[in-house]
Design a protein around this motif. Sequence first.
Motif, PDB file in Angstrom:
ATOM      1  N   VAL A  91      -7.949  24.492 -20.430  1.00  0.00           N
ATOM      2  CA  VAL A  91      -7.866  24.906 -19.029  1.00  0.00           C
ATOM      3  C   VAL A  91      -7.346  26.343 -18.936  1.00  0.00           C
ATOM      4  CG1 VAL A  91      -6.795  24.437 -16.790  1.00  0.00           C
ATOM      5  CG2 VAL A  91      -7.500  22.530 -18.261  1.00  0.00           C
ATOM      6  N   VAL A  92      -6.294  26.628 -19.719  1.00  0.00           N
ATOM      7  CA  VAL A  92      -5.710  27.971 -19.724  1.00  0.00           C
ATOM      8  C   VAL A  92      -6.739  28.997 -20.185  1.00  0.00           C
ATOM      9  CG1 VAL A  92      -4.000  29.460 -20.825  1.00  0.00           C
ATOM     10  CG2 VAL A  92      -3.343  27.185 -20.040  1.00  0.00           C
ATOM     11  N   GLU A  93      -7.503  28.660 -21.219  1.00  0.00           N
ATOM     12  CA  GLU A  93      -8.525  29.589 -21.715  1.00  0.00           C
ATOM     13  C   GLU A  93      -9.559  29.879 -20.626  1.00  0.00           C
ATOM     14  OE1 GLU A  93     -11.831  30.160 -25.292  1.00  0.00           O
ATOM     15  OE2 GLU A  93     -10.632  28.317 -25.197  1.00  0.00           O
ATOM     16  N   GLY A  99     -12.323  32.512 -15.170  1.00  0.00           N
ATOM     17  CA  GLY A  99     -12.758  31.411 -14.316  1.00  0.00           C
ATOM     18  C   GLY A  99     -11.891  31.317 -13.071  1.00  0.00           C
ATOM     19  N   ASN A 100     -12.488  30.879 -11.979  1.00  0.00           N
ATOM     20  CA  ASN A 100     -11.742  30.708 -10.730  1.00  0.00           C
ATOM     21  C   ASN A 100     -11.334  29.262 -10.481  1.00  0.00           C
ATOM     22  OD1 ASN A 100     -14.032  32.969 -10.155  1.00  0.00           O
ATOM     23  ND2 ASN A 100     -12.096  33.521  -9.189  1.00  0.00           N
ATOM     24  N   ASP A 101     -12.055  28.330 -11.088  1.00  0.00           N
ATOM     25  CA  ASP A 101     -11.734  26.919 -10.895  1.00  0.00           C
ATOM     26  C   ASP A 101     -12.243  26.138 -12.097  1.00  0.00           C
ATOM     27  OD1 ASP A 101     -10.700  24.659  -9.707  1.00  0.00           O
ATOM     28  OD2 ASP A 101     -11.739  24.956  -7.801  1.00  0.00           O
ATOM     29  N   TYR A 102     -11.744  24.915 -12.252  1.00  0.00           N
ATOM     30  CA  TYR A 102     -11.980  24.122 -13.449  1.00  0.00           C
ATOM     31  C   TYR A 102     -12.084  22.670 -13.017  1.00  0.00           C
ATOM     32  CZ  TYR A 102     -11.395  23.511 -18.564  1.00  0.00           C
ATOM     33  OH  TYR A 102     -11.581  23.255 -19.896  1.00  0.00           O
ATOM     34  N   LEU A 103     -13.218  22.028 -13.236  1.00  0.00           N
ATOM     35  CA  LEU A 103     -13.438  20.656 -12.788  1.00  0.00           C
ATOM     36  C   LEU A 103     -13.730  19.774 -13.995  1.00  0.00           C
ATOM     37  CD1 LEU A 103     -13.440  19.138 -10.130  1.00  0.00           C
ATOM     38  CD2 LEU A 103     -15.879  19.628  -9.893  1.00  0.00           C
ATOM     39  N   LYS A 104     -12.898  18.756 -14.186  1.00  0.00           N
ATOM     40  CA  LYS A 104     -13.033  17.879 -15.350  1.00  0.00           C
ATOM     41  C   LYS A 104     -14.001  16.731 -15.064  1.00  0.00           C
ATOM     42  CE  LYS A 104      -8.284  18.915 -16.732  1.00  0.00           C
ATOM     43  NZ  LYS A 104      -6.908  18.402 -16.877  1.00  0.00           N
ATOM     44  N   LYS A 105     -14.876  16.463 -16.027  1.00  0.00           N
ATOM     45  CA  LYS A 105     -15.804  15.347 -15.913  1.00  0.00           C
ATOM     46  C   LYS A 105     -15.075  14.035 -16.237  1.00  0.00           C
ATOM     47  CE  LYS A 105     -19.768  18.105 -17.516  1.00  0.00           C
ATOM     48  NZ  LYS A 105     -20.794  18.232 -18.552  1.00  0.00           N
ATOM     49  N   PRO A 106     -15.444  12.925 -15.578  1.00  0.00           N
ATOM     50  CA  PRO A 106     -16.393  12.845 -14.464  1.00  0.00           C
ATOM     51  C   PRO A 106     -15.742  13.309 -13.160  1.00  0.00           C
ATOM     52  CG  PRO A 106     -15.475  10.680 -14.907  1.00  0.00           C
ATOM     53  CD  PRO A 106     -14.903  11.597 -15.953  1.00  0.00           C
ATOM     54  N   PHE A 107     -16.558  13.809 -12.229  1.00  0.00           N
ATOM     55  CA  PHE A 107     -16.050  14.284 -10.949  1.00  0.00           C
ATOM     56  C   PHE A 107     -16.990  13.813  -9.848  1.00  0.00           C
ATOM     57  CE2 PHE A 107     -18.726  17.498 -12.907  1.00  0.00           C
ATOM     58  CZ  PHE A 107     -19.667  17.732 -11.934  1.00  0.00           C
ATOM     59  N   SER A 108     -16.499  13.836  -8.617  1.00  0.00           N
ATOM     60  CA  SER A 108     -17.343  13.468  -7.486  1.00  0.00           C
ATOM     61  C   SER A 108     -18.057  14.705  -6.956  1.00  0.00           C
ATOM     62  CB  SER A 108     -16.510  12.833  -6.363  1.00  0.00           C
ATOM     63  OG  SER A 108     -15.713  13.816  -5.723  1.00  0.00           O
TER      64      SER A 108
END
Length: 227
Positions: A91-93, A99-108
Amino acid sequence: MNKPITILLAEDEPALGHIIKESLETRNFKVLLCDNGEKAKHVYQEQKPELLVLDVMMPKKDGFTLAKEIRTLDRTIPIIFLTAKSQTKDVVEGFTIGGNDYLKKPFSMEELIVRINNLLERTNLQKTTEILTLGDYTFNFPKQTLKLRNDGITQLTHREAQLLFHLIKNKNQVLDRKLILNKLWGDDDFFNGRSMDVFISKLRKKLSADEKIQILNVRGFGYKLIC
């Protein structure tokens, strides 16, 4: 009818890529779908999209490498990473390389759409040319400066300027705490809330030369700028 926002989606899982594409298109986005990083780089250069949604693990060129290359060409285009990786260092990398945002799978899909809209709103805010008056101060939002009448100029940080802009736009009204946390920080969790409290304290100090200006805590709701 407004021209649809163009999004470049780089996702190597065909089923997921098409689901995201179709869902975004129902919200009036134009989606350019690519299944690897090299193709996505070419499409970016040809089509000039307004936002990028990049899977991290992709063939030929991964999402982090692609983002690094694009950041050398464009420092402001919003980038959202999609990934199954959940370690803090990943996430830090992602944020470190731009990056402006980070979304972990699975997601809605609803969560992805909310994050896209928040990023686009932040990007539009950054493009504003407004210069605002607040008591004895002149607030130049594009330059992120506060000028006290007959005195010097105080430089604000990017986050201070964004927060002050929203406070002024809602002057003498309560600025909803959760709303502004989600809009500027991307999440209204405890740690972001503490961070915002620190920025509010800094703004109070920088506005302290004008006694008519107050930023009040409205317990349980948010903040109120009075002038």
